[in-house]
Enzyme design. Structure first.
Site, PDB file in Angstrom:
ATOM      1  N   GLU A 171      -9.042  -9.269   2.745  1.00 13.92           N
ATOM      2  CA  GLU A 171      -8.646  -8.499   1.561  1.00 13.92           C
ATOM      3  C   GLU A 171      -7.497  -9.184   0.817  1.00 13.92           C
ATOM      4  OE1 GLU A 171      -9.655  -4.035   3.276  1.00 13.92           O
ATOM      5  OE2 GLU A 171      -7.808  -5.009   3.913  1.00 13.92           O
ATOM      6  N   HIS A 173      -8.263  -2.128  13.269  1.00 14.27           N
ATOM      7  CA  HIS A 173      -7.649  -1.422  12.138  1.00 14.27           C
ATOM      8  C   HIS A 173      -8.434  -0.156  11.795  1.00 14.27           C
ATOM      9  CE1 HIS A 173      -5.682  -0.654   8.332  1.00 14.27           C
ATOM     10  NE2 HIS A 173      -6.738  -0.978   7.618  1.00 14.27           N
ATOM     11  N   TRP A 186       0.882  -1.185   0.000  1.00 16.39           N
ATOM     12  CA  TRP A 186       0.000   0.000   0.000  1.00 16.39           C
ATOM     13  C   TRP A 186       0.917   1.233   0.000  1.00 16.39           C
ATOM     14  CZ3 TRP A 186      -5.364   0.114   0.114  1.00 16.39           C
ATOM     15  CH2 TRP A 186      -5.952   1.367   0.384  1.00 16.39           C
ATOM     16  N   HIS A 241      -0.884  -5.570   6.534  1.00 15.01           N
ATOM     17  CA  HIS A 241      -1.863  -5.517   5.428  1.00 15.01           C
ATOM     18  C   HIS A 241      -1.230  -5.865   4.087  1.00 15.01           C
ATOM     19  CE1 HIS A 241      -5.009  -3.891   8.031  1.00 15.01           C
ATOM     20  NE2 HIS A 241      -3.950  -3.446   8.693  1.00 15.01           N
ATOM     21  N   HIS A 300     -15.121   0.478   5.331  1.00 16.28           N
ATOM     22  CA  HIS A 300     -14.663  -0.118   6.587  1.00 16.28           C
ATOM     23  C   HIS A 300     -15.632   0.240   7.729  1.00 16.28           C
ATOM     24  CE1 HIS A 300     -10.785  -0.560   4.443  1.00 16.28           C
ATOM     25  NE2 HIS A 300     -10.468  -1.462   5.344  1.00 16.28           N
TER      26      HIS A 300
HETATM   27  N1  NFK Z   1      -7.350   0.045   4.467  1.00 19.13           N
HETATM   28  C1  NFK Z   1      -6.252  -0.720   3.902  1.00 19.13           C
HETATM   29  C2  NFK Z   1      -4.909  -0.254   4.309  1.00 19.13           C
HETATM   30  C3  NFK Z   1      -4.777   1.170   4.520  1.00 19.13           C
HETATM   31  O1  NFK Z   1      -5.707   1.953   4.407  1.00 19.13           O
HETATM   32  C4  NFK Z   1      -3.447   1.632   4.854  1.00 19.13           C
HETATM   33  C5  NFK Z   1      -2.414   0.720   5.012  1.00 19.13           C
HETATM   34  C6  NFK Z   1      -1.163   1.156   5.332  1.00 19.13           C
HETATM   35  C7  NFK Z   1      -0.886   2.491   5.474  1.00 19.13           C
HETATM   36  C8  NFK Z   1      -1.914   3.422   5.317  1.00 19.13           C
HETATM   37  C9  NFK Z   1      -3.199   2.967   5.015  1.00 19.13           C
HETATM   38  N2  NFK Z   1      -4.239   3.861   4.868  1.00 19.13           N
HETATM   39  C10 NFK Z   1      -4.076   5.228   5.042  1.00 19.13           C
HETATM   40  O2  NFK Z   1      -5.031   5.967   4.875  1.00 19.13           O
HETATM   41  C11 NFK Z   1      -6.412  -2.135   4.393  1.00 19.13           C
HETATM   42  O3  NFK Z   1      -7.331  -2.387   5.137  1.00 19.13           O
HETATM   43  O4  NFK Z   1      -5.579  -2.978   4.079  1.00 19.13           O
HETATM   44 ZN    ZN Z   2      -9.134  -2.987   5.024  1.00 21.20          ZN
HETATM   45 ZN    ZN Z   3      -6.252  -4.476   5.362  1.00 27.50          ZN
END
Ligand code: NFK
Ligand code: ZN
Ligand code: ZN
Length: 223
Positions: free
Chosen positions: A173, A61, A21, A51, A161
């Site tokens: 995911e 999370h 990510w 993640h 989410h």
């Molecule tokens: N929502 C994503 C991951 C995510 O949003 C995220 C992962 C690592 C660093 C920052 C993230 N989001 C920042 O807004 C997930 O659930 O995998």
């Molecule tokens: Zn997620």
């Molecule tokens: Zn995730």
């Protein structure tokens, strides 16, 4: 009849350079001990975001009031599931559930993501909050997607989410459903047993549904 159960791996292979990510910690397995250089064994040092690839989100999370991973019952991730092909729906809305009844508690969505991500997929199909609420209303407890998130990459508010948090449903995911025929299966998805975390990489497999229990039959030799 074969005594072997067909196991279909729907986890994303974590190869060197697996994209993360944007801004998240990169995935790597660094060589440590090596037999060829005189060590007794080969070992590696794993570094990963929680993640990466195929992974589960613990409710913590996306909400400070949410459970950490060890408090999510494994039953959420193991049991009957339905794989739906939702290609062409972006975002995925409640319409993909039209006409479906008697759903199992686990729903996996194939949006068309390939088996391997060369680069991080920036334009993927998120889930609308209305989809999440409709699924919850139909008795679903876990939704899995082949996308890296249930919300769009640029979302800061994470409404998808939030709808999972509201409804008490759980999230899986980053699946690889590119070789899976839509239909009913048994899901076995086992996140790494990390304690106190917001999520964890997982191995996810599908078993044929209604697999007959393999029992020794009296009077027959085992082959
Ligand atoms: N929502 C994503 C991951 C995510 O949003 C995220 C992962 C690592 C660093 C920052 C993230 N989001 C920042 O807004 C997930 O659930 O995998
Ligand atoms: Zn997620
Ligand atoms: Zn995730």
């Amino acid at each position: 009849m074969s005594l072997q159960t067909a196991v279909q791996d729907i986890s994303r292979a974590l190869t060197p350079g697996h994209p993360n990510w944007p801004g998240d910690a990169p995935f790597s397995v660094t060589p440590a001990a090596r037999i060829e250089t005189g060590d007794s064994v080969n070992t590696g040092v794993l570094s990963t975001s929680t993640h990466t690839g195929t992974h589960v989100d613990a409710p913590w999370h996306y909400s400070d009031g949410g459970s950490r991973l060890e408090s999510v019952p494994l039953e959420v991730y193991v049991g009957p599931c339905l794989v739906l092909d939702v290609r062409g729906h972006n975002p995925v809305g409640p319409e993909v559930l039209d006409g479906l009844e008697g759903l199992p508690e686990r729903l996996l969505l194939y949006t068309g993501q390939p088996a391997h991500w060369e680069n991080f997929p920036e334009d993927f199909a998120a889930l609308t909050p209305d989809f999440v609420r409709r699924a919850a209303g139909l008795g679903v407890r876990l939704v899995g997607t082949d996308c890296p998130s249930v919300d769009p990459l640029t979302s800061k508010t994470l409404e998808g989410h939030a709808a999972f948090w509201e409804t008490g449903m759980y999230i899986l995911e980053g699946l690889n459903l590119s070789a899976t025929a839509p239909g009913h299966y048994g899901l076995v998805c086992l996140p790494m047993p990390l304690v106190g975390v917001d999520g964890a990489p997982a191995r996810a497999v599908l078993l044929p549904q209604d697999q007959p229990v393999q029992q020794d039959q009296p009077g027959r030799e085992r082959t």
